[in-house]
Design an enzyme around this catalytic site. Structure first.
Site, PDB file in Angstrom:
ATOM      1  N   LYS A  66       0.810  -1.230   0.000  1.00 37.47           N
ATOM      2  CA  LYS A  66       0.000   0.000   0.000  1.00 37.47           C
ATOM      3  C   LYS A  66       0.842   1.279   0.000  1.00 37.47           C
ATOM      4  CE  LYS A  66      -4.207  -1.884   2.112  1.00 37.47           C
ATOM      5  NZ  LYS A  66      -5.191  -1.788   3.211  1.00 37.47           N
ATOM      6  N   ASN A  87      -4.950   2.097  -1.568  1.00 42.01           N
ATOM      7  CA  ASN A  87      -5.502   0.752  -1.799  1.00 42.01           C
ATOM      8  C   ASN A  87      -6.341   0.670  -3.072  1.00 42.01           C
ATOM      9  OD1 ASN A  87      -7.853   2.078  -0.947  1.00 42.01           O
ATOM     10  ND2 ASN A  87      -8.716   0.168  -0.170  1.00 42.01           N
ATOM     11  N   ASP A 102     -10.255   2.487   2.110  1.00 43.99           N
ATOM     12  CA  ASP A 102     -10.445   1.952   3.471  1.00 43.99           C
ATOM     13  C   ASP A 102     -11.038   3.041   4.364  1.00 43.99           C
ATOM     14  OD1 ASP A 102      -9.392  -0.540   2.860  1.00 43.99           O
ATOM     15  OD2 ASP A 102      -7.358  -0.003   3.477  1.00 43.99           O
ATOM     16  N   GLY A 128      -0.966   0.476  12.149  1.00 40.30           N
ATOM     17  CA  GLY A 128      -0.567   0.163  10.775  1.00 40.30           C
ATOM     18  C   GLY A 128      -1.418   0.939   9.778  1.00 40.30           C
TER      19      GLY A 128
HETATM   20  P1  NDP Z   1      -0.378  -3.562   9.218  1.00 43.83           P
HETATM   21  O1  NDP Z   1       0.591  -4.683   9.017  1.00 43.83           O
HETATM   22  O2  NDP Z   1      -0.124  -2.258   8.570  1.00 43.83           O
HETATM   23  O3  NDP Z   1      -0.525  -3.291  10.810  1.00 43.83           O
HETATM   24  C1  NDP Z   1      -0.662  -4.359  11.703  1.00 43.83           C
HETATM   25  C2  NDP Z   1      -0.908  -3.833  13.104  1.00 43.83           C
HETATM   26  O4  NDP Z   1      -1.045  -4.961  13.977  1.00 43.83           O
HETATM   27  C3  NDP Z   1       0.248  -2.987  13.655  1.00 43.83           C
HETATM   28  O5  NDP Z   1      -0.267  -2.041  14.551  1.00 43.83           O
HETATM   29  C4  NDP Z   1       1.068  -4.039  14.417  1.00 43.83           C
HETATM   30  O6  NDP Z   1       1.839  -3.491  15.463  1.00 43.83           O
HETATM   31  C5  NDP Z   1      -0.044  -4.872  15.020  1.00 43.83           C
HETATM   32  N1  NDP Z   1       0.412  -6.221  15.330  1.00 43.83           N
HETATM   33  C6  NDP Z   1       0.652  -7.239  14.476  1.00 43.83           C
HETATM   34  N2  NDP Z   1       1.083  -8.329  15.134  1.00 43.83           N
HETATM   35  C7  NDP Z   1       1.124  -7.986  16.452  1.00 43.83           C
HETATM   36  C8  NDP Z   1       1.494  -8.665  17.646  1.00 43.83           C
HETATM   37  N3  NDP Z   1       1.901  -9.939  17.618  1.00 43.83           N
HETATM   38  N4  NDP Z   1       1.411  -8.003  18.818  1.00 43.83           N
HETATM   39  C9  NDP Z   1       0.992  -6.709  18.872  1.00 43.83           C
HETATM   40  N5  NDP Z   1       0.634  -6.010  17.759  1.00 43.83           N
HETATM   41  C10 NDP Z   1       0.709  -6.628  16.585  1.00 43.83           C
HETATM   42  O7  NDP Z   1      -1.798  -4.153   8.803  1.00 43.83           O
HETATM   43  P2  NDP Z   1      -3.139  -3.360   8.409  1.00 43.83           P
HETATM   44  O8  NDP Z   1      -3.292  -2.194   9.310  1.00 43.83           O
HETATM   45  O9  NDP Z   1      -3.183  -3.135   6.957  1.00 43.83           O
HETATM   46  O10 NDP Z   1      -4.254  -4.488   8.721  1.00 43.83           O
HETATM   47  C11 NDP Z   1      -4.510  -4.888  10.054  1.00 43.83           C
HETATM   48  C12 NDP Z   1      -5.763  -5.758  10.066  1.00 43.83           C
HETATM   49  O11 NDP Z   1      -6.874  -5.011   9.601  1.00 43.83           O
HETATM   50  C13 NDP Z   1      -5.684  -6.990   9.162  1.00 43.83           C
HETATM   51  O12 NDP Z   1      -6.317  -8.066   9.812  1.00 43.83           O
HETATM   52  C14 NDP Z   1      -6.485  -6.583   7.934  1.00 43.83           C
HETATM   53  O13 NDP Z   1      -7.084  -7.699   7.278  1.00 43.83           O
HETATM   54  C15 NDP Z   1      -7.560  -5.701   8.562  1.00 43.83           C
HETATM   55  N6  NDP Z   1      -8.090  -4.705   7.619  1.00 43.83           N
HETATM   56  C16 NDP Z   1      -9.432  -4.753   7.366  1.00 43.83           C
HETATM   57  C17 NDP Z   1      -9.978  -3.869   6.474  1.00 43.83           C
HETATM   58  C18 NDP Z   1     -11.444  -3.938   6.190  1.00 43.83           C
HETATM   59  O14 NDP Z   1     -11.864  -3.430   5.140  1.00 43.83           O
HETATM   60  N7  NDP Z   1     -12.251  -4.516   7.049  1.00 43.83           N
HETATM   61  C19 NDP Z   1      -9.169  -2.848   5.780  1.00 43.83           C
HETATM   62  C20 NDP Z   1      -7.764  -2.853   6.168  1.00 43.83           C
HETATM   63  C21 NDP Z   1      -7.269  -3.776   7.050  1.00 43.83           C
HETATM   64  P3  NDP Z   1       3.316  -2.861  15.153  1.00 43.83           P
HETATM   65  O15 NDP Z   1       3.087  -1.512  14.555  1.00 43.83           O
HETATM   66  O16 NDP Z   1       3.931  -2.809  16.487  1.00 43.83           O
HETATM   67  O17 NDP Z   1       3.979  -3.828  14.207  1.00 43.83           O
END
Ligand code: NDP
Length: 282
Positions: A66, A87, A102, A128
């Site tokens: 993205k 996106n 989004d 994220g």
């Molecule tokens: P990113 O990879 O950009 O962000 C992931 C986030 O999750 C970060 O804040 C990360 O923390 C945190 N994270 C991941 N693993 C862990 C862990 N083990 N412990 C603590 N924190 C963790 O992903 P996205 O923001 O793009 O997507 C996140 C979710 O949202 C996904 O499941 C995606 O499918 C969903 N989504 C749904 C949408 C919808 O239309 N319904 C649209 C966009 C996303 P850190 O920054 O510390 O790494």
């Protein structure tokens, strides 16, 4: 024939082709196709060379591309640029423009839950791409206060910075889980944007269930499974809940609006689309 695609790295279980086909079916568009294209980062540049001159009319972008695609575009919508996440890309006269639907999908779904953002207090779990979109919607909607909780401090700081750029009147604070427990009572809506709880790791959850209360909406943007542990625990504490399916459906419909023009979201049966996707998720 109009050709569209989803670009990402691992797309075997993507719901997007089924979703877009359901949208085209409802709109009685029979000359459009939607497929997945799996690409690694080093393959993007040659894909874009071809995309610019034909091949596809528009593409959606998902993890992990993205942000990477942004320098390959001719124009980027100002909010997509601010949150560094595109996106949806539209190609017109061999010019590529990037958007973030989004944001629009989250705003739509929140409206459908009856939430008026203004003067409400929110908690955003995660920092994220999803969190940036959610936080931008809340900032633009004049939220009173936004608590940000994330594992990495640097990404949390970027969410706070973007909230302040969009709306200096919104109070944004980065808090630890422990600090948050003192504020949870004042929170109207808690939004999980982390990937914790997403299939197949469905036992995970981003926060202790003690933060939920009966005057709160718990919104999980994760859509697979439909009922995450986060939502189940919120329910047991008496909170209202919403999952990410409606947001997913709406972001796809807004992409189709960008590609094909017109006000599709008010003319389409969004509930029927949501049901179609729920069936695929079963
Ligand atoms: P990113 O990879 O950009 O962000 C992931 C986030 O999750 C970060 O804040 C990360 O923390 C945190 N994270 C991941 N693993 C862990 C862990 N083990 N412990 C603590 N924190 C963790 O992903 P996205 O923001 O793009 O997507 C996140 C979710 O949202 C996904 O499941 C995606 O499918 C969903 N989504 C749904 C949408 C919808 O239309 N319904 C649209 C966009 C996303 P850190 O920054 O510390 O790494």
């Amino acid at each position: 024939m109009k050709r569209f695609a989803l670009l990402g790295e691992t797309l075997g279980h993507s719901l997007s082709p089924a979703l877009h086909k359901a949208i085209y079916r409802q709109l009685e568009i029979d000359d459009a196709s939607y497929r997945v294209v799996e690409l690694e980062a080093h393959q993007l540049s040659s894909f874009f060379t071809g995309f610019r001159v034909g091949g596809f009319d528009g593409v959606n972008i998902t993890l992990p591309h993205k942000a990477t695609v942004i320098p390959m575009l001719d124009e980027v919508d100002s909010k997509a640029k601010l949150i560094n996440a595109v996106n949806c890309i539209n190609r017109v006269n061999n010019k590529l423009t990037g958007y973030n639907t989004d944001l629009l999908g989250f705003a739509y779904s929140l409206r459908q839950q009856g939430v008026n953002i203004e003067d409400k207090t929110f908690a955003v779990l995660g920092a994220g791409g999803g969190a940036q979109a959610v936080a931008a919607v809340l900032a633009e909607g004049n939220a009173k206060e936004i608590f940000i909780l994330n594992r990495s401090a640097e990404r949390a700081a970027s969410v706070k910075e973007n909230i302040e750029k969009l709306n200096a009147d919104v109070v944004a604070s980065i808090v630890s889980d422990k600090e948050f427990s003192d504020h949870a009572k004042s929170v109207d809506v808690i939004v999980n944007t982390t990937s914790l709880g997403m299939s197949p790791d469905t036992k995970e959850t981003p926060i202790n269930k003690s933060v939920f209360h009966s005057n709160m909406l718990a919104f999980d943007i994760v859509y697979n499974p439909r009922q995450t542990r986060f939502l189940k625990e919120a329910q047991t504490q008496g909170a209202a809940t919403a999952n990410g399916i409606q947001m997913l459906v709406a972001q796809a419909v807004f992409s189709v609006e960008i590609w094909m023009g017109g006000n599709i979201v008010t003319h389409i049966d969004m509930n029927a689309l949501t049901r179609d996707i729920e069936k695929v998720l079963k």
